[in-house]
Design a protein around this motif. Sequence first.
Motif, mmCIF file in Angstrom:
data_model
loop_
_atom_site.group_PDB
_atom_site.id
_atom_site.type_symbol
_atom_site.label_atom_id
_atom_site.label_comp_id
_atom_site.label_asym_id
_atom_site.label_seq_id
_atom_site.Cartn_x
_atom_site.Cartn_y
_atom_site.Cartn_z
ATOM 1 N N PRO A 1 -20.212 10.120 -8.100
ATOM 2 C CA PRO A 1 -19.930 10.986 -9.258
ATOM 3 C C PRO A 1 -18.762 11.942 -9.019
ATOM 4 C CG PRO A 1 -21.992 11.608 -8.199
ATOM 5 C CD PRO A 1 -21.588 10.321 -7.591
ATOM 6 N N ASP A 2 -18.534 12.358 -7.774
ATOM 7 C CA ASP A 2 -17.402 13.245 -7.503
ATOM 8 C C ASP A 2 -16.076 12.563 -7.817
ATOM 9 O OD1 ASP A 2 -18.914 15.400 -6.754
ATOM 10 O OD2 ASP A 2 -18.718 15.053 -4.596
ATOM 11 N N THR A 3 -15.980 11.281 -7.465
ATOM 12 C CA THR A 3 -14.747 10.543 -7.761
ATOM 13 C C THR A 3 -14.587 10.343 -9.261
ATOM 14 O OG1 THR A 3 -14.947 9.411 -5.624
ATOM 15 C CG2 THR A 3 -13.417 8.473 -7.218
ATOM 16 N N VAL A 4 -15.688 10.050 -9.948
ATOM 17 C CA VAL A 4 -15.647 9.924 -11.405
ATOM 18 C C VAL A 4 -15.131 11.218 -12.032
ATOM 19 C CG1 VAL A 4 -17.076 9.677 -13.478
ATOM 20 C CG2 VAL A 4 -17.463 8.185 -11.501
ATOM 21 N N GLU A 5 -15.646 12.325 -11.559
ATOM 22 C CA GLU A 5 -15.235 13.619 -12.094
ATOM 23 C C GLU A 5 -13.769 13.905 -11.784
ATOM 24 O OE1 GLU A 5 -17.349 17.981 -12.565
ATOM 25 O OE2 GLU A 5 -17.742 16.802 -10.764
ATOM 26 N N ALA A 6 -13.335 13.587 -10.563
ATOM 27 C CA ALA A 6 -11.934 13.815 -10.191
ATOM 28 C C ALA A 6 -10.986 12.997 -11.055
ATOM 29 C CB ALA A 6 -11.725 13.476 -8.718
ATOM 30 N N LEU A 7 -11.442 11.837 -11.506
ATOM 31 C CA LEU A 7 -10.611 10.969 -12.339
ATOM 32 C C LEU A 7 -10.672 11.338 -13.818
ATOM 33 C CD1 LEU A 7 -11.412 7.536 -10.654
ATOM 34 C CD2 LEU A 7 -9.288 8.842 -10.460
ATOM 35 N N GLY A 8 -11.472 12.326 -14.159
ATOM 36 C CA GLY A 8 -11.572 12.751 -15.550
ATOM 37 C C GLY A 8 -12.300 11.757 -16.425
ATOM 38 N N LEU A 9 -13.201 10.977 -15.835
ATOM 39 C CA LEU A 9 -13.927 9.956 -16.570
ATOM 40 C C LEU A 9 -15.280 10.492 -17.055
ATOM 41 C CD1 LEU A 9 -13.102 6.966 -14.192
ATOM 42 C CD2 LEU A 9 -11.957 7.553 -16.348
ATOM 43 N N ASP A 10 -16.036 9.634 -17.715
ATOM 44 C CA ASP A 10 -17.267 10.046 -18.371
ATOM 45 C C ASP A 10 -18.462 9.930 -17.425
ATOM 46 O OD1 ASP A 10 -19.336 10.640 -20.061
ATOM 47 O OD2 ASP A 10 -18.994 8.967 -21.452
ATOM 48 N N LEU A 11 -18.926 11.049 -16.903
ATOM 49 C CA LEU A 11 -20.071 11.048 -15.993
ATOM 50 C C LEU A 11 -21.336 10.521 -16.658
ATOM 51 C CD1 LEU A 11 -19.628 14.445 -14.120
ATOM 52 C CD2 LEU A 11 -19.819 12.199 -13.032
ATOM 53 N N ASN A 12 -21.447 10.694 -17.966
ATOM 54 C CA ASN A 12 -22.656 10.242 -18.671
ATOM 55 C C ASN A 12 -22.861 8.742 -18.552
ATOM 56 O OD1 ASN A 12 -23.336 12.833 -19.605
ATOM 57 N ND2 ASN A 12 -21.925 12.631 -21.333
ATOM 58 N N ALA A 13 -21.751 8.004 -18.329
ATOM 59 C CA ALA A 13 -21.873 6.545 -18.237
ATOM 60 C C ALA A 13 -22.646 6.105 -17.004
ATOM 61 C CB ALA A 13 -20.481 5.919 -18.217
ATOM 62 N N LEU A 14 -22.762 6.974 -16.008
ATOM 63 C CA LEU A 14 -23.509 6.619 -14.804
ATOM 64 C C LEU A 14 -25.007 6.546 -15.055
ATOM 65 C CD1 LEU A 14 -21.697 8.670 -12.011
ATOM 66 C CD2 LEU A 14 -21.385 6.288 -12.668
ATOM 67 N N THR A 15 -25.458 7.170 -16.120
ATOM 68 C CA THR A 15 -26.894 7.165 -16.433
ATOM 69 C C THR A 15 -27.159 6.521 -17.801
ATOM 70 O OG1 THR A 15 -26.695 9.406 -17.352
ATOM 71 C CG2 THR A 15 -27.347 9.211 -15.034
ATOM 72 N N ALA A 16 -26.196 5.774 -18.290
ATOM 73 C CA ALA A 16 -26.326 5.226 -19.651
ATOM 74 C C ALA A 16 -26.966 3.845 -19.687
ATOM 75 C CB ALA A 16 -24.947 5.161 -20.317
ATOM 76 N N GLY A 17 -27.419 3.363 -18.517
ATOM 77 C CA GLY A 17 -28.126 2.090 -18.530
ATOM 78 C C GLY A 17 -27.268 0.894 -18.210
ATOM 79 N N THR A 18 -25.964 1.063 -18.032
ATOM 80 C CA THR A 18 -25.128 -0.065 -17.641
ATOM 81 C C THR A 18 -24.993 -0.065 -16.138
ATOM 82 O OG1 THR A 18 -23.143 1.286 -17.922
ATOM 83 C CG2 THR A 18 -23.817 -0.078 -19.782
ATOM 84 N N GLY A 19 -24.740 -1.216 -15.564
ATOM 85 C CA GLY A 19 -24.605 -1.316 -14.114
ATOM 86 C C GLY A 19 -24.642 -2.751 -13.681
ATOM 87 N N GLN A 20 -25.563 -3.084 -12.783
ATOM 88 C CA GLN A 20 -25.614 -4.441 -12.269
ATOM 89 C C GLN A 20 -26.341 -5.383 -13.231
ATOM 90 O OE1 GLN A 20 -26.414 -4.814 -8.013
ATOM 91 N NE2 GLN A 20 -26.482 -2.597 -7.914
#
Length: 441
Positions: free
Chosen positions: A422-441
């Motif tokens: 999540p730190d890298t996501v935040e540094a890139l200015g991306l959407d942290l909410n997508a990490l818990t939105a149910g998408t992934g593997q």
Amino acid sequence: MRAAPPCPILSVFRSLCLVAAVFSVFLLTALHGTPNGLRAETTGASSGAYPVFKRGINLSRLQNFSRSDPNRPGKYMWPPFQGALSQVSDGELDRLRALGFDFVRLPVDTGPFLAGTDPERRLLLDGLKTLTIRLIDKGFTVLVDMHPASYNSVWTPKDILADPHGPAFQAYTDLLVQVAKRIRDLPSSKVAFELFNEPQPVCRRTDAEDWTVTQKRLYDEVRKAAPDLPIMLSGPCWSSIDGITRLDPGQYDDRTLFDAHFYSPHDFTHQSIVWSSPPWRYIAGLSYPWDRGSVENTERITRQYLEILRTGPNPPPDDAFDQARKGIRDYYDKKPDLSYIEQRFDRLADWAADHGVAPDRIVIGEFSAWRPPNGLEDDGSRKAWIEDVRKTAESHGFGWALWDYYEGFGLMTDNQARTIDPDTVEALGLDLNALTAGTGQ
């Protein structure tokens, strides 16, 4: 020890595998129809002269980590790209898109293509195009990056460019033309073709033809084969800003883009990597910006790191700390901070303005810093550096692509679990909410 002679039965088996693979592609198409993205083949190039790359990720493991065949020197296992990391699921791609990435830089190891038989090469070309179409169908623009491996290969950049008029270079040129012909019918707003990753380590070659001349010859051959295909160029000096600013954009058409890599200061981005050159491989704990840390604190962390290395299979030499100490002091003497980064990007922006190159034709095709080793403290310097580079690139209107998706430099902290940091996501200015939105593997 001399290798065993080739086994005729294995040769026959390999040929049968190739035939089976071709038949399987035909059968899948017959049963399920043409993939959606293949519709692009019938529509021709889009009205846009080139794609606009904004926020990207390098997917380096899909077609860039090939496996050599121990029984056939100079050849590769079949298929050459194997293992879990050579695969990416639809869920992962959906998650990357939801995070906010809009393009993929797709590095392609050219060795298996150049070393393969004609049937093998045709299958690899088919696979490359199919993967490109799949990424487009998932909503990404794609930068197909020809990326000769710099290790465990007889087709390294050094080998290919040893004689820019020799047989190895001609084989590479022929391959570029073949790839260009395969992807030239995809929409020009969705795909671009990068001719060579980090071709020449020196800024100006004096022992043979310089890259600024060699690249133009490659470009001309590809442009003849694919008049509408957007082409991405790279500079010498490891494709750095210093290298890209040595190119003359006036030699190229308006479907030409430019890729600059940014790993500066190199002492910071490549610290504590086992394959880095000394003294960087022995250093840990350099801070960014420089005033976040100190020489003394970095020396303390470096001593801890060296103790960890001494328990491993490749312990450092006795003078490792002395080497590290000099590198640490050199780093803090430079006082790297945001202004240090801005000065380098300003040079790239000045070059673009002087030559009439629109900012959206420039991409920072690689940038990142190595993640601190496990067990050592992390003061947030990596996150701060990535954020400053990303924001500076965006402020100039340049696109960017993180190197890369995987552990070490990349977005993930665990390749096996596909865990995103999540730190890298935040540094890139991306959407942290997508990490818990149910998408992934």
